[in-house]
Scaffold this active site. Structure first.
Site, short mmCIF file in Angstrom:
data_model
loop_
_atom_site.label_atom_id
_atom_site.label_comp_id
_atom_site.label_asym_id
_atom_site.label_seq_id
_atom_site.Cartn_x
_atom_site.Cartn_y
_atom_site.Cartn_z
N GLU A 195 0.83 -1.21 0.00
CA GLU A 195 0.00 0.00 0.00
C GLU A 195 0.86 1.26 0.00
O GLU A 195 0.62 2.20 -0.76
CB GLU A 195 -0.90 0.01 1.24
CG GLU A 195 -2.19 -0.76 1.12
CD GLU A 195 -3.15 -0.41 2.25
OE1 GLU A 195 -3.18 0.76 2.66
OE2 GLU A 195 -3.86 -1.32 2.70
N SER A 260 5.38 -19.93 -0.55
CA SER A 260 5.37 -21.36 -0.27
C SER A 260 4.86 -22.11 -1.50
O SER A 260 4.29 -21.51 -2.42
CB SER A 260 4.46 -21.69 0.92
OG SER A 260 4.77 -20.89 2.04
N ASP A 332 -5.76 -9.62 1.48
CA ASP A 332 -5.54 -8.20 1.79
C ASP A 332 -6.15 -7.92 3.15
O ASP A 332 -7.27 -7.43 3.28
CB ASP A 332 -6.17 -7.32 0.71
CG ASP A 332 -5.79 -5.85 0.89
OD1 ASP A 332 -5.01 -5.55 1.82
OD2 ASP A 332 -6.26 -5.01 0.11
N ASP A 335 -4.86 -2.54 6.14
CA ASP A 335 -5.14 -1.26 5.51
C ASP A 335 -4.55 -0.13 6.35
O ASP A 335 -4.66 -0.14 7.59
CB ASP A 335 -6.65 -1.00 5.37
CG ASP A 335 -7.22 -1.55 4.07
OD1 ASP A 335 -6.43 -2.00 3.22
OD2 ASP A 335 -8.46 -1.54 3.92
N ASP A 520 -15.17 -8.56 -3.07
CA ASP A 520 -15.05 -9.99 -2.81
C ASP A 520 -13.75 -10.56 -3.37
O ASP A 520 -13.60 -11.77 -3.49
CB ASP A 520 -16.24 -10.74 -3.43
CG ASP A 520 -17.57 -10.26 -2.90
OD1 ASP A 520 -17.66 -10.01 -1.68
OD2 ASP A 520 -18.53 -10.13 -3.69
#
Length: 819
Positions: A195, A260, A332, A335, A520
């Site tokens: 961000e 990974s 995510d 924020d 979404d």
């Protein structure tokens, strides 16, 4: 003269004798903490006898008469082998490194105090169910029993490092283990850094060029976003980085936030007729490894696999009924909110309903050889307030504002550790998925296999965002606007889930897993756009798979990225070189291009081509971005293949990056490619010598398993650091992420510290390995004995058969309850 000579001889002899005695003394003190694996101890806190059977490779198999006693035994074994590592992890989470290291770790402690991870872990103890709390308390009692044993039996303070840093060790508490899970979440969450970087780039580049240098993962696009400068017109334009990425800092640069591999095959795609699972989580390398192999015999059956000392959980492993592997999900879940201060009262910040006071408290940081420092911690409704020197927030925070962090891991009711304990006891895929609902952070893709089925589920809390969110969580947004704020969590059922796929194969390489519109979407930033293509090819090249084919995929070093980029970047350079004298730039360029033209993209440690390719692409990206980004170019430590492809395909006019804006000439992409190749060849010549054919990728791509504290101390570093020539690279399945900066940019610093492959047709043929050894003691033969096997791509057996463990036992530690 003879008298002077005799005195000089005596002085020199005395110094040599003192040095020898000093070495003997140091060895004696350090060796006091070497383990006797056949010892018996009487301890408080268990109901019956506990056995810790250590096999040939020092993997502990813990047996007890109850689950509590088994967790006690695991805590005892963890502390025996990794006491220093555990105390360092706990101090990091608590923000108490400066008590040992003085002012040099003060910024790290300040950051950890502001994040408040440890107090939140303490609060989370009350949220655990009775079975989880019992396991945590038993594990803590096992750790503390070893501390007591060290004191009563004078076992050298438990670890040689503790002679150098002799601060008292506080008893282990359940909150300590919860705090280490939160610390792990911090290490695996990179959305915050993304961000901030996107905001910084947005301040200096137009939107179309931001899309080039920070490209979306290929797939469906998103609606246009406002420019960051439009949201915060007074934010700084150019500002130097404020982050210090020292070895002790749990936060590492963008691109190091975890990666990974995991893949599974259903019986229909397995030659043995049983499901297959392979998993290799990637973390930063260290000596000892963060991973520790262990087996526990619980009332629900045996479980075996990889643990992290301090956390009483098999994070990746198997039972007789179920196998599980983890990969970072790149949800995510962070924020940054820019909070506007009240001009009349800086103790208040703006909310959708007006100005409110910060929630505040003081925190005192003790500093070795310096006066304590008191800092004021502040929280807004969105989360803790961070200072500008953390995460480069000063570069995007306007005057009269502060930055606050919303993050799922900042929950005072974090039940993630309970979810992991329930997963170990699960007997089916459905039970494992149900257990995952309690997992908060770090967000993980959980790959699951039963003997006859396979599945994958994303576990971890996903924030619910308003569809009108101004930045969609892609860069910091105004915290006083209601539609920017989180609206709770998404339902667990909406997390991506894949059950019994028709093709019989599941896998994840940190790639994009779903293609959903915001809000979404799960994430805009993913960890891989390249390895997934190589994995697809290896999986689809065979109708059925075996344990060996899964191992082959884990160890694959062919770079899809090299195969895709080289023909694109060098399309106007291949075979166009004219004859040139030996030793000239033109001759070296021709030799390099001839080698690369015949290369198959294998990042083999013994070949010159990987080093030429890596140096070329690094120089190329630097030439493309340096003139536009200036000091911000240093934030791009690794090449972005999607960016380079956009430039050389001129996607949406991206070839504009090839022109050097400060020059009057208009450079083409071929010009830049040729100049970058010359840059790379000059660098390799100065660093590794003039003979191109003698270059060796492994000389540059050494795995750096360095001791976190002593690894930079002269002389000591030679004893505690483990260095290995390795194959692989940034974009291969056998991933060895390079350092990306400094005089040795291709050092291998981040990769698969643990590998496991499980065949449920023959579970005892399952294999695993870690990157160093089980012991954290540099004098132990188990400090690095597994490291050479790991480097060669070898594994050790993985059996839940108690008879096999005892038959190959190096020693049996017996714990007897005190009367």
């Amino acid at each position: 003269m003879a008298t002077v000579f005799r005195w000089l001889l005596r002085i020199v002899s005395g110094m040599i004798l003192l040095s020898v005695l000093g070495v003997i003394g140091v060895y004696y003190l350090a060796s006091r903490s070497l383990l006797d694996y056949d010892a018996a101890h009487t301890v408080q806190g268990i109901d019956g006898e506990v056995e810790i059977v250590r096999d040939t490779h020092s993997v502990p198999h813990v047996f007890g008469q109850s689950d509590a006693d088994v967790f006690f035994g695991l805590g005892f074994a963890h502390a025996q082998d990794r006491l220093w590592q555990m105390t360092m992890l706990r101090r990091t989470a608590q923000g108490r490194l400066s008590e040992l290291f003085g002012s040099r770790t003060l910024k790290i402690d300040e950051m950890m105090r502001r994040l408040d991870l440890y107090p939140l872990a303490v609060q989370s103890v009350a949220a655990q169910d009775a079975r989880t709390l019992a396991a945590l308390e038993a594990y803590s009692a096992g750790v503390n029993a070893w501390l007591e044993t060290v004191n009563t039996e004078a076992l050298g303070r438990g670890a040689p490092e503790l002679f150098l840093f002799s601060n008292e060790i506080a008893p282990w508490q359940p909150a300590d283990s919860i705090a280490l899970v939160k610390l792990m979440a911090l290490q695996l969450s990179g959305q915050l850094e993304s961000e901030v970087l996107r905001a910084r780039i947005s301040l200096v580049l137009p939107p179309e060029r931001v899309r080039d240098i920070l490209p979306d993962v290929p797939g469906e696009g998103i609606a246009s976003l406002p420019e960051y400068a439009a949201l915060f017109p007074t934010a700084p334009r150019f500002a130097a980085s404020t982050m210090d990425y020292s070895p002790l800092n749990p936060v590492q640069p963008r691109g190091f936030a975890g990666a990974s591999n995991a893949w599974a095959a259903a019986p229909s795609r397995s030659a043995s007729g049983g499901a297959l699972l392979a998993n290799d989580p990637h973390l930063g390398f260290s000596a000892p490894s963060i991973w520790y192999l262990a087996r526990m015999e619980l009332s629900t059956g045996g479980v075996i696999g990889g643990t992290i000392p301090g956390i009483p959980v098999i994070l990746s492993g198997r039972s007789a009924a179920l196998g599980w592997g983890i990969t970072t999900a790149y949800v995510d879940d962070q924020d940054i909110f820019i909070e506007r201060l009240n001009p009349e009262n800086p103790g208040e910040y703006e909310t959708p309903t007006g100005f409110k006071p910060f929630r505040t408290r003081s925190s005192i940081i003790q500093i070795k050889d310096a006066a304590p420092k008191t800092i004021a911690l502040r929280w807004t409704e969105n989360g803790p307030v961070l200072t500008g020197e953390h995460f480069n927030l000063a570069t995007v925070t306007p005057p009269g504002h502060v930055a606050a962090l919303s993050w799922t891991a900042l929950s005072p009711r974090d039940t993630s550790i309970g979810a992991a304990l329930d997963l170990m006891r699960a007997q089916s895929i459905e039970a494992a998925i149900e257990a995952g609902e309690r997992h908060i952070a770090p967000a993980q893709n959980l790959t699951l296999v039963e003997p006859g089925r396979i599945a994958m589920k994303t576990i971890g809390a996903v924030p619910r965002r308003d569809v009108r969110h101004q930045s969609q969580g892609r860069f910091p947004s105004p915290g006083w606007i209601a539609t920017n704020r989180w609206q709770g969590r998404m339902p667990y059922a909406s997390n991506p889930e894949f059950l019994d796929p028709e093709g019989g194969i599941l896998g994840n390489t940190n790639n994009k897993t779903v293609n959903r519109p915001f809000p979404d979407h799960i994430s805009f930033t993913w960890g891989d756009t390249q390895r997934i293509y190589r994995w697809q090819r290896l999986m689809q090249n065979r109708e059925v798979h075996t344990r060996e084919s899964f191992i082959e995929a884990q160890l694959d070093t062919v770079s899809f990225t090299a195969r895709a980029l080289l023909p694109l970047v060098a399309k106007d350079l291949w075979f166009t070189g004219e004859a040139a004298p030996e030793g000239t730039v033109e001759q070296r360029r021709k030799q390099a291009l001839d080698l690369l033209a015949e290369w198959n993209g294998e990042m083999n440690e013994h070949l010159p081509e990987p080093l030429i390719y890596a140096a070329w692409m690094r120089a190329l990206q630097n030439r493309l971005i340096r003139d536009e980004l200036g000091p911000l170019a240093a934030e791009f430590r690794h090449i972005d293949p999607v960016f380079i492809e956009r430039v050389f395909r001129d996607t949406d006019g991206a070839s504009a990056w090839c022109n050097v804006v400060q020059s009057t000439r208009v450079e083409s992409c071929t010009d830049i490619a040729r100049m970058a190749l010359d840059d790379a060849l000059i660098w390799t010549q100065e660093t590794y010598g003039p003979a191109i054919g003698s270059l060796r990728w492994g000389d540059a791509h050494e795995a750096t398993h360095d001791h976190q504290v002593l690894g930079t101390v002269p002389v000591l570093s030679a004893f505690v650091n483990i260095r290995q020539s390795t194959s692989g690279g940034d974009n291969t399945l056998q991933r060895g992420l390079t350092k990306g900066s400094g005089p040795d940019p291709f050092l291998n610093v981040h990769g698969a510290g643990y590998r496991g492959v499980y065949d449920f047709a023959d579970p005892d043929s399952s294999v695993f390995i870690i990157s160093t050894g089980q012991s954290g003691h540099p004098l132990s033969r188990h400090y690095d004995d597994l490291g050479e096997l790991w480097r060669r791509g070898e594994y050790i057996p993985m059996s839940l058969d108690p008879a096999l463990a005892r038959a190959a036992a190096e020693g049996v530690t017996v714990l007897r309850p005190a009367e």
